[in-house]
Design a protein around this motif. Structure first.
Motif, PDB file in Angstrom:
ATOM      1  N   GLY A 266     -14.718 -20.353   3.850  1.00  0.00           N
ATOM      2  CA  GLY A 266     -13.744 -19.492   3.631  1.00  0.00           C
ATOM      3  C   GLY A 266     -12.454 -19.983   4.251  1.00  0.00           C
ATOM      4  O   GLY A 266     -11.401 -19.958   3.837  1.00  0.00           O
ATOM      5  N   ILE A 267     -12.422 -19.987   5.802  1.00  0.00           N
ATOM      6  CA  ILE A 267     -11.399 -20.542   6.300  1.00  0.00           C
ATOM      7  C   ILE A 267     -10.714 -21.910   6.054  1.00  0.00           C
ATOM      8  O   ILE A 267      -9.631 -21.980   5.933  1.00  0.00           O
TER       9      ILE A 267
ATOM     10  N   LEU B 196     -13.111 -24.625  -5.741  1.00  0.00           N
ATOM     11  CA  LEU B 196     -11.931 -23.831  -5.018  1.00  0.00           C
ATOM     12  C   LEU B 196     -10.469 -24.342  -5.255  1.00  0.00           C
ATOM     13  O   LEU B 196      -9.631 -23.690  -5.480  1.00  0.00           O
ATOM     14  N   ARG B 197     -10.406 -25.739  -5.237  1.00  0.00           N
ATOM     15  CA  ARG B 197      -9.202 -26.331  -5.357  1.00  0.00           C
ATOM     16  C   ARG B 197      -8.597 -26.193  -6.753  1.00  0.00           C
ATOM     17  O   ARG B 197      -7.401 -26.100  -7.263  1.00  0.00           O
TER      18      ARG B 197
ATOM     19  N   GLY C 198     -16.128  -7.125  -1.438  1.00  0.00           N
ATOM     20  CA  GLY C 198     -15.298  -7.965  -1.446  1.00  0.00           C
ATOM     21  C   GLY C 198     -15.783  -9.434  -1.373  1.00  0.00           C
ATOM     22  O   GLY C 198     -15.558 -10.535  -2.233  1.00  0.00           O
ATOM     23  N   GLY C 199     -16.494  -9.625  -0.429  1.00  0.00           N
ATOM     24  CA  GLY C 199     -17.438 -10.872  -0.369  1.00  0.00           C
ATOM     25  C   GLY C 199     -18.393 -11.223  -1.555  1.00  0.00           C
ATOM     26  O   GLY C 199     -18.373 -12.440  -1.972  1.00  0.00           O
TER      27      GLY C 199
ATOM     28  N   ALA D 293     -11.031 -17.285  -1.200  1.00  0.00           N
ATOM     29  CA  ALA D 293     -11.402 -17.652  -0.102  1.00  0.00           C
ATOM     30  C   ALA D 293     -11.439 -16.646   0.934  1.00  0.00           C
ATOM     31  O   ALA D 293     -12.403 -16.566   1.841  1.00  0.00           O
ATOM     32  N   THR D 294     -10.632 -15.546   1.003  1.00  0.00           N
ATOM     33  CA  THR D 294     -10.599 -14.288   1.735  1.00  0.00           C
ATOM     34  C   THR D 294     -12.114 -13.631   1.467  1.00  0.00           C
ATOM     35  O   THR D 294     -12.819 -13.230   2.380  1.00  0.00           O
ATOM     36  N   GLY D 295     -12.349 -13.794   0.020  1.00  0.00           N
ATOM     37  CA  GLY D 295     -13.925 -13.338  -0.387  1.00  0.00           C
ATOM     38  C   GLY D 295     -15.028 -13.901   0.269  1.00  0.00           C
ATOM     39  O   GLY D 295     -15.964 -13.194   0.905  1.00  0.00           O
TER      40      GLY D 295
END
Length: 258
Positions: free
Chosen positions: A21-22, A222-223, A187-188, A239-241
């Motif tokens: 995520g980071i 993701l991208r 959220g996750g 990503a925050t999820g």
């Protein structure tokens, strides 16, 4: 023994998702060229002080998770329906998955860098290419893609419905802690579900077009969110999820019924 193995495993899973995520957040805001997948997470961990020790601890944790899932497949999981065949079969599948993850992490820790840090995107494309060459390959890949989409939707829906409550020792949590766990769990799970559903969509696309390069792993998927009308903000949201899911895994390590 299995209690400790499971909790160590949840903590290890949390570290991996937190780092992915980071890394994805860095990509969203234009500050990272690393792979936002398991390989990138391991490479990032290796850079830290005592990185080798951390990698071995992570690998052992994933072994613990795999063994716990194996025990569930053999004797049944906790809960009234834990001995049902469907539950045992699901635990067996999770054992195979976490066993593979444990192997890749331990191989990376032992110095086989290609085992853990290889591109998940290339692995997805290679597997898809091989499957497409089988008799009925397009159907097999397409059905697999549909299955991954369904799994993503199932993961997200269960998170939103807070189905994880039945697995937690809610009575041991304060009201504030329970609210925090729900934020990370909902959220996750939603972020993780969106990611898996998108991966499945790309697998279906690869099957329909007979182009294995259309298949994507974590990083490319993701991208790809940055190519949507929402741009990098959708990537930042997913990503925050994933970060939240990492934190939720730490909560599972503490309060999960095993």
């Amino acid at each position: 023994m299995m209690d400790g193995a499971a909790r160590w495993g949840f903590a290890a899973r949390g570290v991996i998702y937190l780092l992915i995520g980071i890394l994805a957040l860095r990509i969203a805001f234009g500050g990272g060229g690393e792979q936002a997948d398991r390989g990138g997470a391991l490479a990032e961990l290796a850079k830290q002080p005592m990185g080798s020790v951390l990698l071995w601890a992570l690998g052992i944790g994933m072994v613990g998770m795999a063994l716990w899932r194996l025990s569930e497949a053999i004797v049944g999981a906790a809960g009234p329906d834990g001995r049902k065949p469907g539950k045992r079969l699901m635990s067996a599948g999770r054992f195979l998955f976490y066993g593979f993850v444990a192997y890749s992490v331990l191989a990376f820790a032992a110095g086989e860098k290609s085992s853990g840090s290889g591109s998940g995107d290339q692995e997805s494309q290679d597997i898809t290419a091989r499957a497409l060459n089988w008799p009925g390959g397009q159907w097999i890949v397409g059905i697999a893609g549909v299955g991954i989409v369904a799994a993503g939707l199932w993961i997200g829906a269960r998170a939103v419905m807070r189905s994880y409550h039945k697995h937690l020792k809610l009575g041991e949590m304060s009201h504030r802690t329970r609210k925090l766990v729900d934020v990370t769990g909902v959220g996750g799970g939603a972020g993780r579900g969106i990611l898996f559903a998108a991966i499945g969509g790309f697998v279906i696309q690869a099957a329909v077009t007979y182009e294995p390069d259309k298949a994507k792993g974590f990083d490319d998927t993701l991208r790809s969110f940055t190519d949507t009308p929402a741009g990098p903000w959708l990537l930042a949201l997913v990503a925050t999820g994933l970060v939240l899911f990492g934190v939720f895994s730490f909560a599972m390590a503490r309060w999960r019924r095993v």
